[in-house]
Design an enzyme around this catalytic site. Structure first.
Site, PDB file in Angstrom:
ATOM      1  N   LYS A  16       0.821  -1.216   0.000  1.00  0.00           N
ATOM      2  CA  LYS A  16       0.000   0.000   0.000  1.00  0.00           C
ATOM      3  C   LYS A  16       0.856   1.269   0.000  1.00  0.00           C
ATOM      4  CE  LYS A  16      -1.184  -0.201   4.969  1.00  0.00           C
ATOM      5  NZ  LYS A  16       0.146  -0.634   5.335  1.00  0.00           N
ATOM      6  N   ARG A 156      14.074  -3.638   8.977  1.00  0.00           N
ATOM      7  CA  ARG A 156      13.420  -2.851  10.016  1.00  0.00           C
ATOM      8  C   ARG A 156      13.384  -3.664  11.309  1.00  0.00           C
ATOM      9  NH1 ARG A 156       7.838  -0.299   7.751  1.00  0.00           N
ATOM     10  NH2 ARG A 156       7.082  -1.137   9.716  1.00  0.00           N
TER      11      ARG A 156
HETATM   12  P1  AMP Z   1       3.965   0.782   9.137  1.00  0.00           P
HETATM   13  O1  AMP Z   1       5.198   1.454   8.643  1.00  0.00           O
HETATM   14  O2  AMP Z   1       2.708   1.323   8.544  1.00  0.00           O
HETATM   15  O3  AMP Z   1       4.056  -0.723   9.060  1.00  0.00           O
HETATM   16  O4  AMP Z   1       3.889   1.139  10.699  1.00  0.00           O
HETATM   17  C1  AMP Z   1       4.888   0.697  11.598  1.00  0.00           C
HETATM   18  C2  AMP Z   1       4.375   0.728  13.014  1.00  0.00           C
HETATM   19  O5  AMP Z   1       4.036   2.073  13.378  1.00  0.00           O
HETATM   20  C3  AMP Z   1       3.109  -0.072  13.267  1.00  0.00           C
HETATM   21  O6  AMP Z   1       3.350  -1.449  13.453  1.00  0.00           O
HETATM   22  C4  AMP Z   1       2.599   0.613  14.545  1.00  0.00           C
HETATM   23  O7  AMP Z   1       3.379   0.224  15.660  1.00  0.00           O
HETATM   24  C5  AMP Z   1       2.924   2.070  14.272  1.00  0.00           C
HETATM   25  N1  AMP Z   1       1.800   2.763  13.598  1.00  0.00           N
HETATM   26  C6  AMP Z   1       1.765   3.244  12.320  1.00  0.00           C
HETATM   27  N2  AMP Z   1       0.584   3.815  12.044  1.00  0.00           N
HETATM   28  C7  AMP Z   1      -0.162   3.692  13.168  1.00  0.00           C
HETATM   29  C8  AMP Z   1      -1.491   4.057  13.522  1.00  0.00           C
HETATM   30  N3  AMP Z   1      -2.312   4.671  12.642  1.00  0.00           N
HETATM   31  N4  AMP Z   1      -1.920   3.765  14.778  1.00  0.00           N
HETATM   32  C9  AMP Z   1      -1.118   3.160  15.669  1.00  0.00           C
HETATM   33  N5  AMP Z   1       0.145   2.770  15.409  1.00  0.00           N
HETATM   34  C10 AMP Z   1       0.623   3.030  14.170  1.00  0.00           C
END
Ligand code: AMP
Length: 207
Positions: A16, A156
């Site tokens: 996405k 990561r």
């Molecule tokens: P992503 O890069 O989208 O995989 O996000 C990495 C991490 O950031 C997630 O696993 C959550 O710990 C945190 N995170 C990102 N977006 C959100 C959100 N909208 N609400 C809560 N935690 C978030």
């Protein structure tokens, strides 16, 4: 003309972020990835945020909303916004409704086994944050280094098997109910395809 507000929903590794970036470029919208915003925090706040992220837990809603509101008022968001990774639960979706009207919600669908495989193979540039994948695509031209800025590619901290499994389960429990919440605005797309074909389908379905 009303501002376009798009929300991308998909399990981790669905691609996405890549599609959100392409769409943002095409329509000249700002691309807000809450994950990227959180990772770019500094100092004490970063230590606090990392403790949630690295365990595969959500960062508290209040903190997300505070960081988002600061980002959304910047001028590159004047035409509209693409949210990538927000909202992630019902409470966040309801909060979003209080300040913006969502135009369309795009679900990028992949299986859990594909998600696990992609996340275990994901490598990100430690300098510019661009994502690559050692099993799928995009693969870097020179192994271990970013095509764009030459930065080193690293895993990561939250892309370890325990945290990935926890994040996939949380996606099903907390984020998937949003598909029903947004059912009148939903566009679902098969994410197990090439980046180019998914984007072509996305543009077709949005027009
Ligand atoms: P992503 O890069 O989208 O995989 O996000 C990495 C991490 O950031 C997630 O696993 C959550 O710990 C945190 N995170 C990102 N977006 C959100 C959100 N909208 N609400 C809560 N935690 C978030």
């Amino acid at each position: 003309m009303p501002r376009k507000i798009y929300v991308f929903i998909g399990v981790q590794g669905s691609g996405k972020g890549t599609q959100a970036e392409l769409l943002a470029k095409k329509f000249e919208l700002c691309h807000i990835s809450t994950g990227d915003l959180l990772r770019s925090s500094t100092g004490e706040l970063k230590t606090k945020i990392d403790s949630y992220i690295n365990q595969g837990n959500f960062v508290p809603n209040e903190l997300i909303l505070e960081i988002l509101k600061e980002r959304m008022v910047q001028h590159d968001c004047d035409n509209g916004i693409i949210f990538d990774g927000f909202p992630r639960n019902l409470e966040q979706a309801k909060a979003l409704d209080t300040f913006l009207e969502v135009t369309k919600v795009i679900e990028i669908k992949i299986s859990d086994s594909e998600s696990l495989k992609r996340l275990l193979g994901r490598r990100v540039c430690e300098k510019c944050g661009r994502s690559y994948n050692i099993y799928t695509s995009p693969k870097p031209e020179v192994e271990g280094f970013c095509d764009i800025c030459g930065g080193k590619l690293v895993k990561r901290a939250d892309d370890n098997e325990d945290a990935i499994k926890k994040r996939i389960a949380t996606y099903h429990n907390e984020t998937e109910p949003l598909l029903d919440y947004y059912k009148d605005k939903l566009v679902s797309i098969n994410g197990e395809n090439t980046i180019e074909l998914i984007f072509e389908e996305l543009i077709k379905r949005l027009s």
